[in-house]
Design a protein around this motif. Structure first.
Motif, PDB file in Angstrom:
ATOM      1  N   THR A 198       0.812  -1.224   0.072  1.00  0.00           N
ATOM      2  CA  THR A 198       0.097  -0.095   0.164  1.00  0.00           C
ATOM      3  C   THR A 198       0.922   1.354   0.042  1.00  0.00           C
ATOM      4  O   THR A 198       2.113   1.062   0.257  1.00  0.00           O
ATOM      5  N   GLY A 199       0.290   2.423  -0.093  1.00  0.00           N
ATOM      6  CA  GLY A 199       1.142   3.551   0.056  1.00  0.00           C
ATOM      7  C   GLY A 199       1.891   3.482   1.365  1.00  0.00           C
ATOM      8  O   GLY A 199       3.103   3.981   1.122  1.00  0.00           O
ATOM      9  N   ARG A 200       1.289   3.346   2.459  1.00  0.00           N
ATOM     10  CA  ARG A 200       1.992   3.241   3.524  1.00  0.00           C
ATOM     11  C   ARG A 200       2.986   2.327   3.719  1.00  0.00           C
ATOM     12  O   ARG A 200       3.945   2.572   4.321  1.00  0.00           O
ATOM     13  N   ASP A 201       2.711   1.263   3.213  1.00  0.00           N
ATOM     14  CA  ASP A 201       3.694   0.034   3.443  1.00  0.00           C
ATOM     15  C   ASP A 201       4.885   0.328   2.358  1.00  0.00           C
ATOM     16  O   ASP A 201       6.130  -0.126   2.761  1.00  0.00           O
ATOM     17  N   THR A 202       4.556   1.050   1.267  1.00  0.00           N
ATOM     18  CA  THR A 202       5.559   1.238   0.370  1.00  0.00           C
ATOM     19  C   THR A 202       6.476   2.393   1.027  1.00  0.00           C
ATOM     20  O   THR A 202       7.812   2.290   1.038  1.00  0.00           O
ATOM     21  N   LEU A 203       6.002   3.471   1.623  1.00  0.00           N
ATOM     22  CA  LEU A 203       6.775   4.249   2.509  1.00  0.00           C
ATOM     23  C   LEU A 203       7.768   3.575   3.773  1.00  0.00           C
ATOM     24  O   LEU A 203       8.901   3.831   3.945  1.00  0.00           O
ATOM     25  N   ALA A 204       7.303   2.741   4.311  1.00  0.00           N
ATOM     26  CA  ALA A 204       7.742   1.924   5.153  1.00  0.00           C
ATOM     27  C   ALA A 204       9.097   1.087   4.625  1.00  0.00           C
ATOM     28  O   ALA A 204      10.061   0.847   5.157  1.00  0.00           O
ATOM     29  N   LEU A 205       8.723   0.442   3.542  1.00  0.00           N
ATOM     30  CA  LEU A 205       9.653  -0.317   2.782  1.00  0.00           C
ATOM     31  C   LEU A 205      10.895   0.567   2.402  1.00  0.00           C
ATOM     32  O   LEU A 205      11.851   0.273   2.419  1.00  0.00           O
ATOM     33  N   SER A 206      10.561   1.684   2.050  1.00  0.00           N
ATOM     34  CA  SER A 206      11.586   2.663   1.463  1.00  0.00           C
ATOM     35  C   SER A 206      12.484   2.936   2.644  1.00  0.00           C
ATOM     36  O   SER A 206      13.764   3.067   2.445  1.00  0.00           O
TER      37      SER A 206
END
Length: 271
Positions: A162-170
């Motif tokens: 998700t947008g949030r999980d992609t931010l966390a992954l980054s």
């Protein structure tokens, strides 16, 4: 701390990643007239999911299947337990960031117990003695902090996000050498040893998903929708469960994913 110089293999890896990203951009040409609510990028996502599936079947799954077939089961269990032990340390950090001291101390106790009596985590004595794993990650932490979920997105070679999980992954990727579940591996100075352990970590992760992957292929009428809905439900439930504890409220209808719900329930392509 001295940084390891960029190596040819590292450069090649980035080139492969860049090529995959370029393919992902051009892959989203199929059009979905009426995207599912919560999935505004469905046209792109379905194309990327197909791309990931084909790459996985051509490359990653055969390697994981060979690893599963050729590696003795005790060795597989030992390797998986060691990597899970590193993941537990990262879970403990996130429990601390979420102001969940009970989960923090329980998970930290698991790590200490398995690292010492479990010979570096090779044996999961904590689970055998009733201390179940508490799954946690930075994406859940961001949710607890109030960051919205954002749109569902399928990442190249990684899969559901998700947008949030992609931010966390980054954030995870940018700080992998200092503060992540693979930090012990990234701290190794010998490039070949470090890369070999990272490769083993990814292959073991993919091998752990083989049975769940087969199950999805057998029962899902629409594989993409099945994975998307299950992923979103699980991620939302993890955040809501932690917010429920933080507020002191209870909800009998809310699934509890705080203990031993593993990441192997859904196929992904992050290796």
């Amino acid at each position: 701390m001295n940084r390891t110089q960029t190596t040819p293999s590292f450069t090649r890896s980035w080139r492969v990643a860049a090529a995959a990203l370029a393919v992902s951009i051009t892959a989203g040409c199929a059009s979905v007239p009426n995207p599912t609510p919560g999935d505004p990028l469905e046209s792109y996502n379905r194309s990327m999911d197909t791309f990931n599936y084909k790459v996985d079947r051509a490359l990653f799954r055969p390697v994981a299947s060979a690893y599963e077939a050729l590696t003795p089961r005790p060795a597989q269990n030992c390797i998986r337990n060691i990597f899970n032990n590193m993941g537990d340390l990262w879970s403990a950090v996130n429990s601390f960031l979420q102001a969940r001291p009970h989960d923090f101390f329980n998970t930290l106790g698991r790590v200490l117990f398995n690292t010492t009596l479990g010979v570096g985590g090779c044996f999961d004595f904590a689970t055998q003695n009733g201390a179940q794993r508490i799954a946690n990650d930075f994406g859940t932490t961001l949710g607890v902090w109030g960051v919205p979920t954002g749109p569902y997105i399928v990442l190249p070679l990684i899969g559901p996000s998700t947008g949030r999980d992609t931010l966390a992954l980054s954030t995870f990727a940018l700080n992998a050498s200092e503060f992540s579940q693979v930090a012990p591996i990234m701290s190794i100075n010998k490039v070949r040893v470090r890369n070999s352990l990272l490769g083993l970590y990814l292959v073991d992760m993919r091998a752990n998903l083989l049975k769940a992957d087969d199950l999805v292929d057998e029962v899902a009428l629409d594989r993409y929708s099945f994975i998307r809905d299950a992923y979103l439900q699980r991620r939302n439930a993890m955040v809501n469960q932690r917010l429920k504890h933080a507020s002191g409220s209870s909800d009998a209808n809310l699934p509890d994913y705080s203990d031993d719900y593993g990441d192997d329930e859904l196929p992904n392509y992050e290796d």
